[in-house]
Enzyme design. Structure first.
Site, mmCIF file in Angstrom:
data_model
loop_
_atom_site.group_PDB
_atom_site.id
_atom_site.type_symbol
_atom_site.label_atom_id
_atom_site.label_comp_id
_atom_site.label_asym_id
_atom_site.label_seq_id
_atom_site.Cartn_x
_atom_site.Cartn_y
_atom_site.Cartn_z
ATOM 1 N N GLN A 190 -9.908 -10.066 -15.980
ATOM 2 C CA GLN A 190 -8.547 -10.564 -15.550
ATOM 3 C C GLN A 190 -8.319 -9.801 -14.345
ATOM 4 O O GLN A 190 -7.705 -10.396 -13.078
ATOM 5 C CB GLN A 190 -7.917 -10.199 -16.059
ATOM 6 N N HIS A 220 -14.759 -18.815 -14.358
ATOM 7 C CA HIS A 220 -13.605 -19.589 -14.028
ATOM 8 C C HIS A 220 -12.255 -18.829 -14.175
ATOM 9 O O HIS A 220 -11.167 -19.371 -14.275
ATOM 10 C CB HIS A 220 -13.583 -20.907 -15.385
ATOM 11 N N THR A 238 -33.647 -19.966 -19.368
ATOM 12 C CA THR A 238 -33.623 -20.487 -18.060
ATOM 13 C C THR A 238 -32.565 -20.130 -16.891
ATOM 14 O O THR A 238 -30.976 -20.677 -17.826
ATOM 15 C CB THR A 238 -34.306 -22.227 -17.371
ATOM 16 N N CYS A 253 -6.349 -18.383 -26.916
ATOM 17 C CA CYS A 253 -6.848 -17.751 -27.370
ATOM 18 C C CYS A 253 -6.276 -17.807 -28.523
ATOM 19 O O CYS A 253 -6.337 -18.354 -29.679
ATOM 20 C CB CYS A 253 -7.931 -16.620 -27.534
HETATM 21 C C1 LIG Z 1 -11.030 -15.058 -20.580
HETATM 22 C C2 LIG Z 1 -11.406 -13.430 -21.462
HETATM 23 C C3 LIG Z 1 -12.192 -13.034 -21.337
HETATM 24 C C4 LIG Z 1 -13.617 -14.405 -21.461
HETATM 25 O O1 LIG Z 1 -13.866 -14.806 -20.806
HETATM 26 P P1 LIG Z 1 -14.777 -16.253 -21.266
HETATM 27 O O2 LIG Z 1 -15.815 -16.684 -20.170
HETATM 28 O O3 LIG Z 1 -13.402 -17.355 -21.255
HETATM 29 O O4 LIG Z 1 -15.769 -15.997 -22.108
HETATM 30 C C5 LIG Z 1 -13.083 -11.815 -21.980
HETATM 31 N N1 LIG Z 1 -12.196 -11.164 -21.740
HETATM 32 C C6 LIG Z 1 -10.660 -11.256 -20.724
HETATM 33 C C7 LIG Z 1 -9.748 -10.133 -20.926
HETATM 34 C C8 LIG Z 1 -10.120 -12.235 -20.201
HETATM 35 O O5 LIG Z 1 -8.825 -12.593 -20.143
#
Ligand SMILES: *Cc1c(COP(=O)(O)O)cnc(C)c1O
Length: 393
Positions: free
Chosen positions: A180, A202, A238, A326
């Protein structure tokens, strides 16, 4: 025209156009395998290494200390399980906090089943760990401290540099889930004494399905994926070349002019934090009032269900979240809000609005216009609210 406002930037962000443009050539044109010795293979390899340099630069690391992964979750799994395995001779004790992302908490639960011992530090009402508690919980067999840089639900920023200093003083490795934080606040792994770090593209304008783990030189988590010699023979497979290129471009853009961008987000955040309680009674801000992510707003609204609030916001064109993406869809209240000491019924009525680079002050105006009416309509259906409002009269 129907409104469409995205205020769930902590769940994911849109891919930036410049990032897509940087990625495109590596899908069809420069399709070589980075492990091949001919020209298009070497081109792909060079692109992966350029991206590695960009990631390293963004956190003040060395490119050799960056390992690409399939996502932030994988980086968390690798850092934690990899150190657990590499250090099992020294000990089997790990320290974390109660408000970590499930990518960390569930990984630690799996280690507990294999005989590791985990200390879960409490947090205060604002979501901060106590440095005294941390010191007190370190033992001779402690091999790892894993504490997130900033919380994904309530936005609280932990005292990372202080934790790093304590870890160094006791000779314990320190991992931080900075998923974050990257692109929102400055991270310097050297200055903050961070040994391992997780990030994910992302969350800052890059593509989904690619992340990275930083592991300080001489701190080597066990091999994560067995197979070919990719990622210094520690994460075989890969390389996802186009996505890795996208990660590099995205982290460069996200960490550029960070102060200026974060000031903009803070202004929008602080307007919501100030005006929501002015317009709506019986609300409570969750998270730290000052040490919080520039884009994070999290409120609890008494007498309503978070899920109902989200549906009503969606009907009004606003995409938001209760707690974390989540856990939505599950009826358990957020483990983070419970750890902050919120009672179950209040934790259920919480809303996270996460502001990103795509948002404008018009979006904030619109939220402030529709949210009070939505909350009032939901409360009008609540027998408990009826009782309380009668008593107040
Ligand atoms: C979104 C998030 C993740 C997981 O990342 P992904 O790339 O979606 O697996 C882990 N930790 C925190 C604090 C997140 O906000």
């Amino acid at each position: 025209m129907a409104k469409s406002i995205y205020l769930d930037n902590s769940a994911t962000t849109p891919l930036k156009k410049e990032v897509l443009d940087a990625m495109m050539p590596y899908l069809c044109e420069h399709y070589g395998n980075p492990s091949s010795i001919y020209k298009i293979g070497r081109e792909a390899k060079a692109a992966v290494e350029t991206a590695r340099e960009k990631v390293a630069k963004a956190i003040n690391a060395d490119p050799k200390e960056i390992f690409f992964t399939g996502c932030g979750t994988e980086a968390d799994n690798w850092a934690i399980k990899g150190i657990a395995l590499a250090k099992e001779k020294k000990g089997k004790h790990i320290i974390t906090s109660k408000i970590e992302h499930h990518a960390v908490l569930h990984t630690l639960e799996s280690l507990e089943k294999q005989g590791y011992e985990v200390t879960y530090l409490e947090v205060d009402e604002y979501g901060k760990i106590s440095l005294d508690d941390l010191r007190a919980s370190i033992r001779p067999d402690t091999i790892l401290i894993t504490i997130m840089t900033a919380n994904n639900e309530v936005g609280t920023i932990e005292p990372i540099a202080e934790i790093g200093a304590i870890a160094k003083e006791y000779g314990v490795l320190f991992h931080t889930d900075a998923v974050q934080a990257i692109g929102s606040i400055n991270i310097d792994v050297k200055e903050m004494n961070i040994d391992l770090l997780s990030l994910s593209a992302h969350k800052f304008g890059g593509p989904k399905g690619v992340g990275a783990m930083f592991a300080r030189r001489n701190v080597l988590p066990a091999v994560f994926m067995h197979g070919g010699a990719q990622e210094r023979a520690r994460r075989a497979g890969t390389e996802n070349v186009s996505s890795i290129v996208g990660l590099g471009k995205a982290i460069e853009l996200a960490t550029n002019n960070l102060e200026e961008k974060s000031a903009k987000l803070c202004a929008m955040r602080d307007r919501l934090i100030k005006e929501i309680p002015e317009k709506i009674p019986f609300v409570k801000l969750n998270g730290h009032p000052i040490d919080r992510l520039p884009g994070n707003v999290n409120f609890s609204f008494n007498f309503i269900e978070g899920e109902a609030l989200l549906l009503m916001l969606d009907l009004n064109g606003i995409a938001a979240s209760s707690g974390s993406a989540c856990t939505s869809g599950s009826l358990d209240p957020s483990h983070v809000l419970l750890a902050l000491g919120l009672p179950h019924e209040i934790a259920h009525g919480s809303l996270r609005l996460s502001i990103g680079e795509i948002n404008t002050s018009d979006d904030i105006d619109y939220v402030l216009e529709v949210l009070p009416n939505i909350v009032q309509r939901l409360r009008d259906m609540s027998p408990l609210y009826e009782k309380v409002s009668k008593e107040l009269k």
